[in-house]
Design a protein around this motif. Structure first.
Motif, short mmCIF file in Angstrom:
data_model
loop_
_atom_site.label_atom_id
_atom_site.label_comp_id
_atom_site.label_asym_id
_atom_site.label_seq_id
_atom_site.Cartn_x
_atom_site.Cartn_y
_atom_site.Cartn_z
N ALA A 37 9.63 4.93 -5.12
CA ALA A 37 8.68 4.09 -5.87
C ALA A 37 8.45 4.67 -7.26
CB ALA A 37 7.36 3.99 -5.11
N VAL A 38 8.29 5.98 -7.35
CA VAL A 38 8.04 6.62 -8.65
C VAL A 38 9.25 6.46 -9.57
CG1 VAL A 38 7.78 8.87 -9.77
CG2 VAL A 38 6.34 8.28 -7.82
N LEU A 39 10.45 6.71 -9.06
CA LEU A 39 11.65 6.60 -9.87
C LEU A 39 11.89 5.15 -10.31
CD1 LEU A 39 14.07 9.00 -7.94
CD2 LEU A 39 12.88 9.42 -10.11
N ARG A 65 0.84 -1.20 0.00
CA ARG A 65 0.00 0.00 0.00
C ARG A 65 0.87 1.25 0.00
NH1 ARG A 65 -5.04 -1.48 4.13
NH2 ARG A 65 -5.23 -3.67 3.50
N ASP A 66 1.86 1.23 -0.84
CA ASP A 66 2.86 2.30 -0.88
C ASP A 66 2.85 2.93 -2.27
OD1 ASP A 66 4.97 3.99 -0.49
OD2 ASP A 66 6.50 2.43 -0.34
N ALA A 67 2.39 4.19 -2.37
CA ALA A 67 2.38 4.96 -3.63
C ALA A 67 1.68 4.19 -4.74
CB ALA A 67 3.81 5.31 -4.04
N VAL A 68 0.60 3.49 -4.41
CA VAL A 68 -0.08 2.65 -5.40
C VAL A 68 -0.68 3.48 -6.53
CG1 VAL A 68 -1.89 0.93 -5.76
CG2 VAL A 68 -0.58 0.93 -3.63
N LEU A 69 -1.35 4.58 -6.18
CA LEU A 69 -1.98 5.41 -7.21
C LEU A 69 -0.94 5.96 -8.18
CD1 LEU A 69 -4.50 6.76 -8.34
CD2 LEU A 69 -4.15 8.65 -6.73
N ALA A 70 0.18 6.43 -7.64
CA ALA A 70 1.24 6.98 -8.50
C ALA A 70 1.82 5.89 -9.40
CB ALA A 70 2.34 7.59 -7.64
N VAL A 71 2.07 4.72 -8.85
CA VAL A 71 2.65 3.63 -9.63
C VAL A 71 1.69 3.17 -10.72
CG1 VAL A 71 3.34 1.20 -9.50
CG2 VAL A 71 4.22 2.84 -7.83
N VAL A 72 0.42 2.98 -10.37
CA VAL A 72 -0.57 2.56 -11.36
C VAL A 72 -0.71 3.62 -12.45
CG1 VAL A 72 -3.04 2.14 -11.73
CG2 VAL A 72 -1.86 1.06 -9.81
N GLY A 73 -0.73 4.89 -12.04
CA GLY A 73 -0.85 5.98 -13.00
C GLY A 73 0.32 6.03 -13.97
N ILE A 74 1.54 5.85 -13.45
CA ILE A 74 2.72 5.88 -14.31
C ILE A 74 2.69 4.73 -15.32
CG2 ILE A 74 5.22 5.48 -14.32
CD1 ILE A 74 5.32 7.02 -11.66
N CYS A 75 2.36 3.54 -14.85
CA CYS A 75 2.32 2.38 -15.75
C CYS A 75 1.26 2.55 -16.84
CB CYS A 75 2.04 1.11 -14.95
SG CYS A 75 3.37 0.60 -13.84
N ALA A 76 0.07 2.96 -16.44
CA ALA A 76 -1.02 3.11 -17.41
C ALA A 76 -0.75 4.25 -18.39
CB ALA A 76 -2.35 3.34 -16.68
N LEU A 77 -0.28 5.39 -17.88
CA LEU A 77 -0.01 6.53 -18.75
C LEU A 77 1.15 6.23 -19.69
CD1 LEU A 77 -0.63 9.42 -19.55
CD2 LEU A 77 0.89 10.21 -17.72
N SER A 78 2.18 5.57 -19.19
CA SER A 78 3.32 5.21 -20.04
C SER A 78 2.87 4.29 -21.17
CB SER A 78 4.41 4.54 -19.21
OG SER A 78 4.94 5.42 -18.24
N ASP A 79 2.05 3.31 -20.83
CA ASP A 79 1.56 2.40 -21.87
C ASP A 79 0.71 3.16 -22.89
OD1 ASP A 79 2.81 0.17 -20.98
OD2 ASP A 79 1.01 -0.95 -20.45
N ALA A 80 -0.11 4.09 -22.42
CA ALA A 80 -0.95 4.86 -23.33
C ALA A 80 -0.09 5.66 -24.31
CB ALA A 80 -1.87 5.80 -22.54
N VAL A 81 0.99 6.26 -23.80
CA VAL A 81 1.90 7.02 -24.67
C VAL A 81 2.56 6.10 -25.69
CG1 VAL A 81 4.05 8.35 -24.72
CG2 VAL A 81 2.33 8.84 -22.98
N TRP A 127 -5.81 -3.41 -16.05
CA TRP A 127 -4.92 -4.42 -15.47
C TRP A 127 -4.12 -3.87 -14.31
CZ3 TRP A 127 -3.85 -9.16 -14.46
CH2 TRP A 127 -2.58 -9.52 -14.05
N PHE A 128 -3.47 -2.73 -14.53
CA PHE A 128 -2.62 -2.19 -13.48
C PHE A 128 -3.44 -1.72 -12.28
CE2 PHE A 128 0.48 -1.58 -17.04
CZ PHE A 128 1.43 -2.44 -16.53
N ALA A 129 -4.63 -1.19 -12.51
CA ALA A 129 -5.49 -0.79 -11.40
C ALA A 129 -5.91 -2.02 -10.59
CB ALA A 129 -6.71 -0.04 -11.92
N ALA A 130 -6.29 -3.09 -11.29
CA ALA A 130 -6.69 -4.31 -10.59
C ALA A 130 -5.52 -4.92 -9.83
CB ALA A 130 -7.25 -5.32 -11.59
N LEU A 131 -4.34 -4.92 -10.46
CA LEU A 131 -3.17 -5.51 -9.82
C LEU A 131 -2.72 -4.68 -8.62
CD1 LEU A 131 -1.02 -7.76 -10.03
CD2 LEU A 131 0.33 -6.20 -11.46
N GLY A 132 -2.65 -3.37 -8.80
CA GLY A 132 -2.15 -2.51 -7.73
C GLY A 132 -3.10 -2.41 -6.55
N PHE A 133 -4.36 -2.11 -6.84
CA PHE A 133 -5.32 -1.91 -5.75
C PHE A 133 -5.90 -3.23 -5.24
CE2 PHE A 133 -5.41 2.18 -8.01
CZ PHE A 133 -5.11 3.03 -6.96
#
Length: 208
Positions: free
Chosen positions: A118-120, A36-52, A165-171
């Motif tokens: 976690a973000v880096l 439960r550490d920086a989950v929103l940030a990690v999920v957001g980075i993974c999803a946004l990176s994939d979208a790009v 996927w990343f939201a389900a995995l992270g949260f």
């Protein structure tokens, strides 16, 4: 409209088939979710990176990726070294577990320093993996190109698959916390993470 939905559904399925696999990124998201550490940030980075990356592939950048094998080789060496280093840290935690259960149910300090790390780490695991460019940009881009004018609907479906996927995995991983309440369980998790990271690091360097 039905054709657009069909293309988006095909993109969703294709995206999931590429994302749902044991890899460094998924292992990291899983561990952060359990902690439960920086989950929103990690999920957001993974999803946004994939979208790009998906957008670049759909836009036709895939040809440039395969045209620069030297760049992919460099990314493979750097990414492989990073994975080996992260795997070594995870292996160290197997023998020297750190962090106690926080009041919110998470583990570790949970402070700004932890979130920054976690973000880096998430950014490095995402962008220093040459397979990400080959799979997401080149492969998905090639499949999307066959959809003609519906290629962007296909890409949207693939991006939504990544987000789901990343939201389900992270949260969803937080529900595993009760099974990881003991130091022994955390050693097993860290051991699995170490094995995945080191194996992928070796494969990246060997294939570069």
């Amino acid at each position: 409209m039905n054709n657009a939905l069909a293309a988006a559904a095909a993109g969703f399925g294709t995206g999931l088939s590429l994302i749902v696999a044991i890899g460094a990124q998924n292992a990291f998201v899983l561990r952060q979710g359990v902690r439960r550490d920086a989950v929103l940030a990690v999920v957001g980075i993974c999803a946004l990176s994939d979208a790009v990356l998906i957008a670049l592939g759909v836009g036709g950048v895939g040809a440039l990726v395969v045209a620069w094998p030297g760049a992919l080789t460099a990314v493979g060496w750097i990414g492989g070294a990073f994975l080996l280093g992260y795997g070594a840290l995870a292996a160290r935690r197997v023998f020297r577990p750190a962090g106690a259960l926080r009041p919110d149910g998470g583990y570790g300090d949970g402070g700004a320093g932890s979130r920054r790390r976690a973000v880096l780490t998430c950014l490095a695991l995402t962008w220093l993996n040459p397979h990400v460019y080959l799979d997401t940009v080149f492969l998905l881009g090639s499949v999307a190109a066959d959809r003609g004018p519906l290629r962007w609907d296909f890409g949207l479906g693939a991006a939504l698959a990544s987000l789901a996927w990343f939201a389900a995995l992270g949260f969803g991983a937080r529900h595993l916390g009760r099974f990881l309440a003991s130091p022994r369980a955390w050693r097993v998790l860290d051991g699995l993470v170490a094995a995945v990271m080191i194996a992928l690091g070796v494969s990246l360097i060997a294939g570069s």
